[in-house]
Design a protein around this motif. Structure first.
Motif, short mmCIF file in Angstrom:
data_model
loop_
_atom_site.label_atom_id
_atom_site.label_comp_id
_atom_site.label_asym_id
_atom_site.label_seq_id
_atom_site.Cartn_x
_atom_site.Cartn_y
_atom_site.Cartn_z
N ILE A 79 22.09 -13.91 6.15
CA ILE A 79 22.55 -13.94 7.16
C ILE A 79 21.89 -13.96 8.15
O ILE A 79 20.67 -13.54 7.90
N ASP A 80 21.56 -15.61 9.24
CA ASP A 80 20.65 -15.76 10.88
C ASP A 80 21.52 -14.28 11.90
O ASP A 80 22.19 -14.75 12.12
N ILE A 81 20.01 -13.44 12.22
CA ILE A 81 20.93 -13.01 13.49
C ILE A 81 20.09 -13.94 14.34
O ILE A 81 18.78 -13.09 14.64
N PHE A 82 20.58 -13.56 15.40
CA PHE A 82 20.53 -14.31 16.50
C PHE A 82 20.03 -13.26 17.97
O PHE A 82 20.73 -12.46 17.70
N LEU A 83 19.12 -13.41 18.63
CA LEU A 83 18.76 -12.91 19.60
C LEU A 83 19.72 -12.47 20.17
O LEU A 83 20.02 -11.42 20.89
N ASP A 84 20.82 -13.16 20.60
CA ASP A 84 21.70 -12.89 21.23
C ASP A 84 23.22 -11.42 20.98
O ASP A 84 24.70 -12.34 21.05
N GLY A 85 23.00 -11.71 19.88
CA GLY A 85 23.45 -10.97 19.08
C GLY A 85 25.08 -11.59 18.18
O GLY A 85 25.05 -11.74 16.60
N HIS A 86 25.07 -13.50 18.36
CA HIS A 86 25.38 -14.03 17.47
C HIS A 86 24.92 -14.29 15.63
O HIS A 86 24.22 -13.84 15.20
N THR A 87 25.83 -14.70 15.01
CA THR A 87 24.67 -14.60 13.53
C THR A 87 25.47 -15.45 12.70
O THR A 87 26.62 -16.69 13.18
N ASN A 134 26.89 -16.70 8.55
CA ASN A 134 26.49 -16.66 7.19
C ASN A 134 25.80 -17.63 6.34
O ASN A 134 26.17 -19.49 6.84
N ILE A 135 25.85 -18.19 5.29
CA ILE A 135 24.65 -18.84 5.01
C ILE A 135 24.70 -18.60 2.84
O ILE A 135 23.92 -17.64 2.89
N ASP A 136 25.81 -19.82 3.02
CA ASP A 136 26.41 -18.69 1.54
C ASP A 136 25.44 -20.11 0.45
O ASP A 136 25.92 -19.64 -1.30
N ASP A 137 24.66 -21.09 0.45
CA ASP A 137 23.87 -21.46 -0.41
C ASP A 137 22.69 -21.86 0.89
O ASP A 137 22.65 -22.63 0.84
N ILE A 154 28.19 -7.05 7.72
CA ILE A 154 27.79 -7.68 9.18
C ILE A 154 27.96 -9.30 8.35
O ILE A 154 29.44 -10.45 9.52
N TRP A 155 28.79 -9.90 7.38
CA TRP A 155 29.46 -10.83 6.56
C TRP A 155 30.61 -11.57 6.79
O TRP A 155 30.58 -12.38 6.90
N GLU A 156 31.42 -9.85 6.73
CA GLU A 156 32.37 -10.10 7.31
C GLU A 156 32.96 -10.24 8.53
O GLU A 156 33.99 -11.14 9.16
N SER A 157 32.11 -9.56 9.69
CA SER A 157 32.69 -9.16 10.65
C SER A 157 31.91 -10.13 12.00
O SER A 157 32.29 -10.84 12.61
N HIS A 158 30.71 -11.25 11.68
CA HIS A 158 29.88 -11.20 12.13
C HIS A 158 29.13 -11.31 13.39
O HIS A 158 29.11 -11.86 14.12
N ILE A 159 29.14 -10.15 12.95
CA ILE A 159 28.91 -8.71 14.02
C ILE A 159 27.55 -8.22 13.71
O ILE A 159 27.70 -7.46 13.02
N TYR A 160 26.34 -8.36 14.85
CA TYR A 160 25.57 -6.93 14.76
C TYR A 160 25.11 -6.34 15.47
O TYR A 160 24.59 -6.58 16.28
N ASP A 161 25.18 -4.83 15.07
CA ASP A 161 25.97 -4.31 16.01
C ASP A 161 24.28 -3.72 16.23
O ASP A 161 24.58 -2.17 16.78
N GLY A 162 23.27 -4.06 16.12
CA GLY A 162 22.19 -3.48 16.73
C GLY A 162 21.70 -3.47 17.71
O GLY A 162 20.86 -2.57 18.49
N GLY A 163 22.29 -4.98 18.32
CA GLY A 163 21.49 -4.92 19.17
C GLY A 163 20.48 -5.34 20.00
O GLY A 163 19.35 -4.76 18.82
#
Length: 106
Positions: A36-44, A46-49, A88-97
């Motif tokens: 899972i890539d997590i970007f500065l704006d919080g969007h993610t 998912n990379i399954d391969d 995070i995989w299921e929600s597509h949300i990284y809530d760490g801020g």
């Protein structure tokens, strides 16, 4: 068996994820099962391969290897729980801020 790694990339180039999460198959040459890539704006993303279209398949280093700076001074890693990865995989949300990202990288 899987291991879950949270990799922090300090000063990641613009457009690149400063946090990457890996699900690592410890019984198959440490290849990534998912990431899972997590970007500065919080969007993610998912990379399954991770190896789709890859010229060379490389194993994911251990936390110790990342933290010994074999791969560069800008990388720091820690283990994470499977439940956090799955959430995070299921929600597509990284809530760490964003502040948490910066503090954890430093």
């Amino acid at each position: 068996m899987a291991e879950y790694i949270k990799l922090f990339w300090k000063d990641a180039p613009e457009g690149e994820p400063p946090i990457i999460l890996y699900e690592v198959d410890t019984e198959n040459e440490r290849l990534a099962l998912r990431s899972i890539d997590i970007f500065l704006d919080g969007h993610t993303r998912n990379i399954d391969d991770l190896y789709d279209g890859a010229i060379e398949i490389t194993p994911i280093p251990t936390v110790e290897e990342f933290n010994s700076h074999v791969w560069g001074e800008e990388f720091h890693a820690c283990l994470m729980e499977k439940a956090e990865f799955e959430r995070i995989w299921e929600s597509h949300i990284y809530d760490g801020g964003i502040n948490v990202i910066q503090e954890e990288i430093l």
